[in-house]
Design a protein around this motif. Structure first.
Motif, PDB file in Angstrom:
ATOM      1  N   THR A 182       0.826  -1.205   0.000  1.00 58.29           N
ATOM      2  CA  THR A 182       0.000   0.000   0.000  1.00 58.29           C
ATOM      3  C   THR A 182       0.865   1.262   0.000  1.00 58.29           C
ATOM      4  O   THR A 182       0.613   2.210  -0.761  1.00 58.29           O
ATOM      5  CB  THR A 182      -0.919   0.013   1.239  1.00 58.29           C
ATOM      6  N   ARG A 183       1.895   1.277   0.857  1.00 56.96           N
ATOM      7  CA  ARG A 183       2.755   2.457   0.935  1.00 56.96           C
ATOM      8  C   ARG A 183       3.549   2.648  -0.347  1.00 56.96           C
ATOM      9  O   ARG A 183       3.778   3.783  -0.775  1.00 56.96           O
ATOM     10  CB  ARG A 183       3.691   2.337   2.137  1.00 56.96           C
ATOM     11  N   HIS A 185       2.555   1.834  -3.346  1.00 58.29           N
ATOM     12  CA  HIS A 185       1.612   2.370  -4.326  1.00 58.29           C
ATOM     13  C   HIS A 185       1.407   3.868  -4.108  1.00 58.29           C
ATOM     14  O   HIS A 185       1.440   4.664  -5.066  1.00 58.29           O
ATOM     15  CB  HIS A 185       0.271   1.633  -4.210  1.00 58.29           C
ATOM     16  N   ARG A 186       1.233   4.267  -2.843  1.00 57.19           N
ATOM     17  CA  ARG A 186       1.051   5.687  -2.531  1.00 57.19           C
ATOM     18  C   ARG A 186       2.313   6.485  -2.868  1.00 57.19           C
ATOM     19  O   ARG A 186       2.238   7.608  -3.385  1.00 57.19           O
ATOM     20  CB  ARG A 186       0.721   5.858  -1.049  1.00 57.19           C
ATOM     21  N   ARG A 188       4.590   5.851  -5.125  1.00 59.45           N
ATOM     22  CA  ARG A 188       4.726   6.005  -6.577  1.00 59.45           C
ATOM     23  C   ARG A 188       3.788   7.081  -7.099  1.00 59.45           C
ATOM     24  O   ARG A 188       4.153   7.863  -7.979  1.00 59.45           O
ATOM     25  CB  ARG A 188       4.443   4.666  -7.264  1.00 59.45           C
ATOM     26  N   ARG A 189       2.565   7.118  -6.574  1.00 58.25           N
ATOM     27  CA  ARG A 189       1.611   8.132  -7.023  1.00 58.25           C
ATOM     28  C   ARG A 189       2.087   9.533  -6.647  1.00 58.25           C
ATOM     29  O   ARG A 189       2.022  10.461  -7.458  1.00 58.25           O
ATOM     30  CB  ARG A 189       0.243   7.855  -6.409  1.00 58.25           C
ATOM     31  N   LEU A 190       2.577   9.682  -5.415  1.00 56.81           N
ATOM     32  CA  LEU A 190       3.073  10.986  -4.977  1.00 56.81           C
ATOM     33  C   LEU A 190       4.291  11.409  -5.785  1.00 56.81           C
ATOM     34  O   LEU A 190       4.430  12.578  -6.162  1.00 56.81           O
ATOM     35  CB  LEU A 190       3.425  10.936  -3.485  1.00 56.81           C
ATOM     36  N   LYS A 192       5.117  10.419  -8.830  1.00 61.72           N
ATOM     37  CA  LYS A 192       4.690  10.730 -10.195  1.00 61.72           C
ATOM     38  C   LYS A 192       4.104  12.126 -10.272  1.00 61.72           C
ATOM     39  O   LYS A 192       4.386  12.896 -11.194  1.00 61.72           O
ATOM     40  CB  LYS A 192       3.669   9.693 -10.668  1.00 61.72           C
ATOM     41  N   SER A 193       3.279  12.465  -9.284  1.00 57.43           N
ATOM     42  CA  SER A 193       2.662  13.793  -9.262  1.00 57.43           C
ATOM     43  C   SER A 193       3.711  14.881  -9.102  1.00 57.43           C
ATOM     44  O   SER A 193       3.672  15.900  -9.804  1.00 57.43           O
ATOM     45  CB  SER A 193       1.650  13.860  -8.115  1.00 57.43           C
ATOM     46  N   SER A 196       5.752  15.243 -12.262  1.00 54.92           N
ATOM     47  CA  SER A 196       4.958  15.867 -13.316  1.00 54.92           C
ATOM     48  C   SER A 196       4.938  17.380 -13.139  1.00 54.92           C
ATOM     49  O   SER A 196       5.064  18.138 -14.105  1.00 54.92           O
ATOM     50  CB  SER A 196       3.538  15.314 -13.284  1.00 54.92           C
TER      51      SER A 196
END
Length: 229
Positions: A182-183, A185-186, A188-190, A192-193, A196
């Motif tokens: 879970t961590r 995944h979070r 990677r999303r942070l 990536k953001s 970007s």
């Protein structure tokens, strides 16, 4: 049976390496240090978020580890055992820094260690403009990882950068495997953001063809045109 033999061979080799290091065999000590340096530095860096302090953490952890090496029983791999020592040393160092903050000047840029050294692709000659662009991307990556919350940052460094398994990471951080997933995944999303936001404006300058590269081609083309005229 074959798989069991393959597992036993690395363990036997590692046990022999440990035995030699305990006996102050210089080659064995060097081998242990050189094999684990990068992982240990990155784990320490993910916690203390400072290049020179991460190096201090790793050195102190090595001193502790080698003094305790006679008690190493091989219940986990040597790399995992060393990583736990570095992880705990980094946490202690950070706690002391919070309790007794001391302002330390940053080392000059040319002496700072790279946090995530990515090799250049292939073996072709890279022009200075390309090198500068890659270094800027490295800095953006480092900054984005540094800005992640610690719970996500340590998982990202362990799993993605150092390629530790979910089980190894869970054991190191005292988490359940599901929590690690879970961590990650979070994280990677942070990441990536964040990337970007920082890299998006740079796309207008991607694949540059100016400066020295443009000059070299212009001169070569002018010479060919003048010769053929």
């Amino acid at each position: 049976m074959a798989q069991s033999l393959l597992t036993e061979q690395p363990r036997a080799a590692e046990a022999d390496l440990v035995r030699r290091a305990v006996g102050k065999d210089e080659a064995a000590i060097r081998s242990i240090i050189q094999t684990n340096n990068r992982r240990l530095y990155r784990v320490a860096r993910s916690i203390v978020r400072d290049d020179s302090e991460a190096e201090d953490v790793v050195q102190e952890a090595y001193l502790r580890a080698f003094s305790a090496l006679p008690e190493f029983r091989g219940e986990s791999s040597l790399a995992t055992w060393l990583t736990r020592i570095v992880f705990n040393e980094a946490l202690q160092r950070r706690r002391r820094r919070v309790e007794q903050p001391v302002a330390q000047p940053n080392p000059p840029p040319e002496t700072q260690s790279q946090v995530i050294p990515f090799p250049f692709a292939g073996h072709r000659t890279v022009d200075p403009e390309h090198v500068i662009a890659q270094r800027e991307i490295f800095r953006l990556m480092e900054r984005a990882i540094d800005d992640l919350p610690e719970d996500f940052r340590t998982v990202l460094v362990a799993r993605v950068i150092e390629d530790m398994s979910i089980e190894e990471t869970a054991d190191l951080l005292g988490l359940k495997p599901e929590t690690v997933k879970t961590r990650l995944h979070r994280a990677r999303r942070l990441l990536k953001s964040a990337l970007s936001d920082h890299i998006g404006p740079l796309f207008s300058d991607v694949f540059p063809f100016d400066g020295a590269r443009c000059g070299r081609m212009t001169e070569a083309l002018v010479k060919r045109l003048l010769i053929s005229a």
